[in-house]
Motif scaffolding. Structure first.
Motif, PDB file in Angstrom:
ATOM      1  N   ASN A 160     -78.307  66.660  12.413  1.00  0.00           N
ATOM      2  CA  ASN A 160     -78.904  65.332  12.311  1.00  0.00           C
ATOM      3  C   ASN A 160     -79.102  64.987  10.844  1.00  0.00           C
ATOM      4  O   ASN A 160     -79.017  65.847   9.969  1.00  0.00           O
ATOM      5  CB  ASN A 160     -80.249  65.309  13.038  1.00  0.00           C
ATOM      6  CG  ASN A 160     -80.159  64.608  14.380  1.00  0.00           C
ATOM      7  OD1 ASN A 160     -79.093  64.459  14.948  1.00  0.00           O
ATOM      8  ND2 ASN A 160     -81.296  64.185  14.903  1.00  0.00           N
ATOM      9  N   LYS A 215     -80.413  64.652   7.301  1.00  0.00           N
ATOM     10  CA  LYS A 215     -81.317  65.539   6.569  1.00  0.00           C
ATOM     11  C   LYS A 215     -81.302  65.192   5.084  1.00  0.00           C
ATOM     12  O   LYS A 215     -80.294  64.728   4.551  1.00  0.00           O
ATOM     13  CB  LYS A 215     -80.873  67.003   6.717  1.00  0.00           C
ATOM     14  CG  LYS A 215     -81.041  67.589   8.103  1.00  0.00           C
ATOM     15  CD  LYS A 215     -82.505  67.837   8.430  1.00  0.00           C
ATOM     16  CE  LYS A 215     -82.671  68.475   9.795  1.00  0.00           C
ATOM     17  NZ  LYS A 215     -84.102  68.656  10.134  1.00  0.00           N
ATOM     18  N   TRP A 230     -85.165  66.124  16.649  1.00  0.00           N
ATOM     19  CA  TRP A 230     -86.182  65.087  16.538  1.00  0.00           C
ATOM     20  C   TRP A 230     -87.616  65.646  16.528  1.00  0.00           C
ATOM     21  O   TRP A 230     -88.575  64.891  16.707  1.00  0.00           O
ATOM     22  CB  TRP A 230     -86.060  64.060  17.678  1.00  0.00           C
ATOM     23  CG  TRP A 230     -84.711  63.434  17.768  1.00  0.00           C
ATOM     24  CD1 TRP A 230     -84.165  62.523  16.915  1.00  0.00           C
ATOM     25  CD2 TRP A 230     -83.721  63.648  18.789  1.00  0.00           C
ATOM     26  NE1 TRP A 230     -82.907  62.177  17.320  1.00  0.00           N
ATOM     27  CE2 TRP A 230     -82.615  62.847  18.478  1.00  0.00           C
ATOM     28  CE3 TRP A 230     -83.666  64.435  19.930  1.00  0.00           C
ATOM     29  CZ2 TRP A 230     -81.462  62.811  19.259  1.00  0.00           C
ATOM     30  CZ3 TRP A 230     -82.517  64.411  20.705  1.00  0.00           C
ATOM     31  CH2 TRP A 230     -81.443  63.602  20.377  1.00  0.00           C
ATOM     32  N   SER A 240     -89.197  63.871  13.641  1.00  0.00           N
ATOM     33  CA  SER A 240     -88.753  62.499  13.397  1.00  0.00           C
ATOM     34  C   SER A 240     -89.903  61.513  13.557  1.00  0.00           C
ATOM     35  O   SER A 240     -90.648  61.578  14.531  1.00  0.00           O
ATOM     36  CB  SER A 240     -87.615  62.123  14.350  1.00  0.00           C
ATOM     37  OG  SER A 240     -86.502  62.965  14.183  1.00  0.00           O
ATOM     38  N   ASP A 270     -87.420  56.919  11.351  1.00  0.00           N
ATOM     39  CA  ASP A 270     -86.214  57.734  11.456  1.00  0.00           C
ATOM     40  C   ASP A 270     -85.446  57.407  12.720  1.00  0.00           C
ATOM     41  O   ASP A 270     -84.205  57.380  12.724  1.00  0.00           O
ATOM     42  CB  ASP A 270     -86.565  59.225  11.461  1.00  0.00           C
ATOM     43  CG  ASP A 270     -87.322  59.659  10.220  1.00  0.00           C
ATOM     44  OD1 ASP A 270     -86.926  59.240   9.122  1.00  0.00           O
ATOM     45  OD2 ASP A 270     -88.305  60.419  10.365  1.00  0.00           O
ATOM     46  N   ASP A 309     -81.395  60.102  12.977  1.00  0.00           N
ATOM     47  CA  ASP A 309     -82.058  60.310  11.687  1.00  0.00           C
ATOM     48  C   ASP A 309     -81.140  60.006  10.500  1.00  0.00           C
ATOM     49  O   ASP A 309     -81.253  60.611   9.429  1.00  0.00           O
ATOM     50  CB  ASP A 309     -82.569  61.759  11.563  1.00  0.00           C
ATOM     51  CG  ASP A 309     -83.742  62.062  12.485  1.00  0.00           C
ATOM     52  OD1 ASP A 309     -84.345  61.108  12.999  1.00  0.00           O
ATOM     53  OD2 ASP A 309     -84.054  63.248  12.684  1.00  0.00           O
ATOM     54  N   ARG A 329     -82.239  59.445   6.749  1.00  0.00           N
ATOM     55  CA  ARG A 329     -82.732  60.581   5.963  1.00  0.00           C
ATOM     56  C   ARG A 329     -81.691  61.118   4.975  1.00  0.00           C
ATOM     57  O   ARG A 329     -82.035  61.688   3.944  1.00  0.00           O
ATOM     58  CB  ARG A 329     -83.160  61.719   6.888  1.00  0.00           C
ATOM     59  CG  ARG A 329     -84.443  61.467   7.645  1.00  0.00           C
ATOM     60  CD  ARG A 329     -84.852  62.711   8.397  1.00  0.00           C
ATOM     61  NE  ARG A 329     -86.188  62.604   8.955  1.00  0.00           N
ATOM     62  CZ  ARG A 329     -86.866  63.622   9.448  1.00  0.00           C
ATOM     63  NH1 ARG A 329     -86.334  64.832   9.440  1.00  0.00           N
ATOM     64  NH2 ARG A 329     -88.071  63.445   9.941  1.00  0.00           N
ATOM     65  N   GLY A 372     -85.867  61.426   3.214  1.00  0.00           N
ATOM     66  CA  GLY A 372     -86.763  61.236   4.330  1.00  0.00           C
ATOM     67  C   GLY A 372     -87.798  60.150   4.108  1.00  0.00           C
ATOM     68  O   GLY A 372     -88.399  59.634   5.024  1.00  0.00           O
TER      69      GLY A 372
END
Length: 382
Positions: A211, A213, A290, A293, A297, A303, A306, A375
């Motif tokens: 996902n 990052k 998640w 999350s 997000d 996500d 991010r 993030g």
């Protein structure tokens, strides 16, 4: 496996075969879930430097995705419309028997000249199983089933007398012909953040999808999965999800992101969050998908914000190169206005990435990564 600095970064895009676009927001998204649009997009994408496309899997209408095309049939249609693009069909063990899927993908691979692939999704949406009357397994059991599923696929694709005995599947002296064209077999992708997912990748998968990052979060995943792979004498490559907003100026890109979040469809985002909450909380170490999350997000439901691929072509290229240095072999991208944004990416972002890769290969000094914590992008852009 070639070193990460000598192998060009690969690019994939999320196929919008599900309505609602790639962000759960009421902002305008110039995209379409229908075949004609996706056929044109696939041709444009392969001519813009994309090597892979990933067809989404969704069976029932929910969370802003009122309509959807089935992933394997749609993937075959896109393979027939293109010449070079590899198309990855997302599938759920538990809703497929591996022998039936192996046969379908083998045919698709032969028809397309070796361009079919699968993404094994261990499942997060409980209602899609229970509302179809199928049993729902809890988290780690789903990953145990996925491992057997993958092992069966490989056995059927490579053996003339396939044999497998497990807790979920049993195959005896089974032979499918024609065998796939791809060697040793069609590529197998798999995602998930949990320890079970990471160990699965370290044992059997060809590719591990992360996902979205930030730099440190991605590096942590790569290090852990590589450790599991080393224990099993297994090679695995890494893909990273990201949502691209490329504009001529940073302020323009930030403004688009801010508008996406401000116009988020709150009801749909909350519905999705409630459905996926179990995926992260049901694992013992809370590393599931998640698990950490926040609302902002989940407006991009993998996500994608991010990863921080938001800004000018130069800024996006810098971040892409930094992810490559940290182990990324492929970036899986989503866009707001698919035709326009994919074309812009191919013309204005990808050439900068390739130049920076060439500089990296020559050992030239590369810019410091942007000091933006991916993030926290929405707050920073507010």
């Amino acid at each position: 496996m070639p070193g990460i600095e000598s192998e060009p970064l690969k690019f994939a895009y999320w196929v919008p075969n599900v309505s609602g676009g790639l962000v759960t927001s009421d902002i305008e998204q110039r995209t379409d879930w229908g075949y004609e649009y996706n056929r044109d997009l696939a041709v444009l994408a392969e001519n813009s430097g994309f090597e892979y496309a990933l067809s989404q899997v969704r069976y029932t209408a929910s969370y802003g995705a009122a309509y959807q095309h089935e992933s394997t049939g749609f993937s075959l249609a896109l393979l027939l419309a293109t010449q070079r693009l590899k198309v990855i069909a997302a599938i759920h063990p538990g809703l497929w028997h591996p022998g039936v899927l192996a046969k379908f993908i083998a045919s698709a691979d032969v028809i397309s000249g070796g361009r079919a692939a699968v993404n094994v999704v261990s499942g997060w949406f409980k209602d899609e199983f229970t509302n179809l009357g199928e049993p729902w397994l809890e988290h780690d059991e789903r990953y145990r089933r996925s491992e057997e599923f993958i092992r069966v696929l490989k056995e059927l694709w490579t053996s003339d007398h396939a044999e497998f005995t497990g807790d979920f599947y049993r195959i005896h002296d089974f032979d499918i012909k024609p065998k796939p064209v791809g060697r040793p077999h069609p590529e197998i992708f798999q995602g998930g953040n949990s320890t079970a997912a990471r160990k699965l990748a370290g044992r059997v998968s060809d590719w591990y999808f992360s996902n979205g990052k930030d730099f440190d979060g991605f590096s942590e995943q790569v290090a852990e999965v590589r450790g599991y792979a080393a224990e099993n004498d297994h090679a695995v490559r890494f893909g990273l999800n990201g949502f691209v907003i490329a504009r001529e100026t940073e302020s323009e890109a930030k403004a688009v992101l801010r508008e996406i979040v401000e116009k988020a469809n709150t009801e749909a985002v909350e519905g999705f969050r409630n459905a996926v909450k179990q995926a992260g909380s049901s694992t013992s170490d809370k590393k599931g998908m998640w698990a950490d999350s926040e609302f902002k997000d989940l407006v991009q439901y993998n996500d994608g914000f991010r990863t921080g691929l938001i800004g000018t072509p130069e800024q996006i290229a810098d971040r892409a190169i930094e992810y490559k240095k940290r182990g990324a072999n492929l970036l899986l991208l989503g866009f707001l206005h698919y035709l326009e944004d994919v074309e812009y990416f191919g013309k204005h972002v990808l050439p900068v990435i390739r130049q920076k890769e060439a500089d990296l290969e020559r050992g030239a000094a590369t810019p410091e990564p942007l000091p933006v914590a991916a993030g926290s992008l929405p707050e920073k852009f507010a």
